[in-house]
Design a protein around this motif. Structure first.
Motif, PDB file in Angstrom:
ATOM      1  N   GLU A 105       5.094  56.558  61.989  1.00 20.32           N
ATOM      2  CA  GLU A 105       4.255  55.498  62.515  1.00 20.32           C
ATOM      3  C   GLU A 105       4.786  54.149  62.039  1.00 20.32           C
ATOM      4  OE1 GLU A 105       1.711  55.752  64.622  1.00 20.32           O
ATOM      5  OE2 GLU A 105       2.102  57.911  64.741  1.00 20.32           O
ATOM      6  N   PRO A 106       4.759  53.143  62.915  1.00 18.15           N
ATOM      7  CA  PRO A 106       5.246  51.824  62.510  1.00 18.15           C
ATOM      8  C   PRO A 106       4.300  51.134  61.540  1.00 18.15           C
ATOM      9  CG  PRO A 106       4.304  51.727  64.715  1.00 18.15           C
ATOM     10  CD  PRO A 106       4.327  53.179  64.332  1.00 18.15           C
ATOM     11  N   LEU A 118      10.216  48.831  60.927  1.00 21.17           N
ATOM     12  CA  LEU A 118       9.855  49.475  59.667  1.00 21.17           C
ATOM     13  C   LEU A 118       8.741  50.491  59.848  1.00 21.17           C
ATOM     14  CD1 LEU A 118       9.962  46.479  57.163  1.00 21.17           C
ATOM     15  CD2 LEU A 118      11.634  48.321  57.424  1.00 21.17           C
ATOM     16  N   SER A 119       8.817  51.566  59.060  1.00 18.96           N
ATOM     17  CA  SER A 119       7.802  52.609  59.099  1.00 18.96           C
ATOM     18  C   SER A 119       6.707  52.334  58.089  1.00 18.96           C
ATOM     19  CB  SER A 119       8.433  53.976  58.799  1.00 18.96           C
ATOM     20  OG  SER A 119       8.756  54.080  57.425  1.00 18.96           O
ATOM     21  N   GLU A 120       5.593  53.047  58.218  1.00 15.85           N
ATOM     22  CA  GLU A 120       4.494  52.919  57.258  1.00 15.85           C
ATOM     23  C   GLU A 120       4.947  53.228  55.837  1.00 15.85           C
ATOM     24  OE1 GLU A 120       0.349  53.891  59.624  1.00 15.85           O
ATOM     25  OE2 GLU A 120       1.498  55.562  58.782  1.00 15.85           O
ATOM     26  N   ALA A 121       5.980  54.061  55.714  1.00 18.83           N
ATOM     27  CA  ALA A 121       6.453  54.472  54.393  1.00 18.83           C
ATOM     28  C   ALA A 121       7.420  53.478  53.767  1.00 18.83           C
ATOM     29  CB  ALA A 121       7.133  55.845  54.488  1.00 18.83           C
ATOM     30  N   ALA A 122       7.701  52.377  54.433  1.00 16.63           N
ATOM     31  CA  ALA A 122       8.653  51.402  53.897  1.00 16.63           C
ATOM     32  C   ALA A 122       8.186  50.901  52.529  1.00 16.63           C
ATOM     33  CB  ALA A 122       8.800  50.232  54.859  1.00 16.63           C
ATOM     34  N   PRO A 123       9.030  50.996  51.511  1.00 13.78           N
ATOM     35  CA  PRO A 123       8.616  50.558  50.168  1.00 13.78           C
ATOM     36  C   PRO A 123       8.483  49.045  50.091  1.00 13.78           C
ATOM     37  CG  PRO A 123      10.933  51.143  50.169  1.00 13.78           C
ATOM     38  CD  PRO A 123      10.402  51.527  51.526  1.00 13.78           C
TER      39      PRO A 123
END
Length: 236
Positions: free
Chosen positions: A144-145, A68-73
């Motif tokens: 970024e993760p 998952l990315s930093e932007a994952a809701p």
């Protein structure tokens, strides 16, 4: 003596682990995915024995993982982390693909994905440790993760009871849930308005009113699906 706060210093990412049970697609959120060998490329993941996803991996001998990315809701994390695949189609509202073995993997908010063939299962108490060889790997997008620390610190997330890192309700490093709205402390008032009891989701911050004595037993968050038993009592 074991000081459980010591475990909070161990850092990791946040991952979606997915598999299938016949025609049903299943999955959950973990922070225990690690690379344990480079040749052959080998990953290991710990999953609670009671999870539907665990049984599916045990049966098929395969799983997929999405970083998952930093932007994952928070809604995506809530859907996979706080709902059960036994009664919820977690893939209904998110894009996914199938790997060469027809194991589904989530593409939404993912930086990379891996397809793994399990070669060993180790009993580690409440969890099984699945070790397997990576047969497919691909970068999905740049970014970024999402770290487990930021999940707690930035997104205000909680740890599900079935997680390997659950410590009796003591959540990760400085978890900061959304604050309940308060009035202007500097404004002069002659009397305080009576406060109302409400219930706040610890994952997405949704606030439910109208249940002063507690949420119904079957209540779930309309945003991320967290069970009402995990909601926090607040006054507004």
């Amino acid at each position: 003596m074991i000081d459980r706060k010591a475990f909070r210093t161990l850092t990791s990412g946040l991952y979606l682990i997915t598999s299938r049970e016949s025609d049903r697609k299943v999955g959950c959120v973990v922070n225990t995915l690690v690379q344990v060998a480079s040749e052959p490329p080998t990953l290991a993941v710990a999953l609670n024995k009671d999870n539907v996803t665990t049984a599916a991996i045990d049966a098929t001998g395969r799983f997929a993982a999405t970083v998952l990315s930093e932007a994952a809701p928070i809604e995506l994390i809530g859907a996979f982390g706080f709902r059960s695949s036994a009664d919820t189609d977690k893939f209904a509202d998110c894009p996914y693909c199938l790997d060469g073995a027809e194991i589904p993997y989530v593409t939404a908010s993912g930086l990379a994905r891996f397809s793994v063939r399990v070669t060993e299962k180790v009993d580690v108490g409440t969890h099984y440790l699945f070790v397997g060889i990576v047969e497919e790997a691909a970068v999905l997008e740049a970014g970024e993760p999402l770290t487990y620390a930021d999940y707690h610190r930035v997104k205000g997330g909680k740890t599900p009871p079935k997680a390997a890192t659950f410590n009796g309700g003591e959540d990760g490093i400085d978890a900061v849930p959304a604050a309940a709205p308060v009035g202007d402390a500097a404004a002069p008032t002659t009397e305080e308005a009576p406060k109302r009891v409400a219930w706040r989701c610890p994952i997405c911050g949704y606030v439910e009113e109208g249940y002063p004595d507690g949420l119904p037993a079957d209540y779930t968050c309309p945003i991320c699906g967290v069970p009402g038993s995990m909601f926090e009592r607040v006054e507004i």
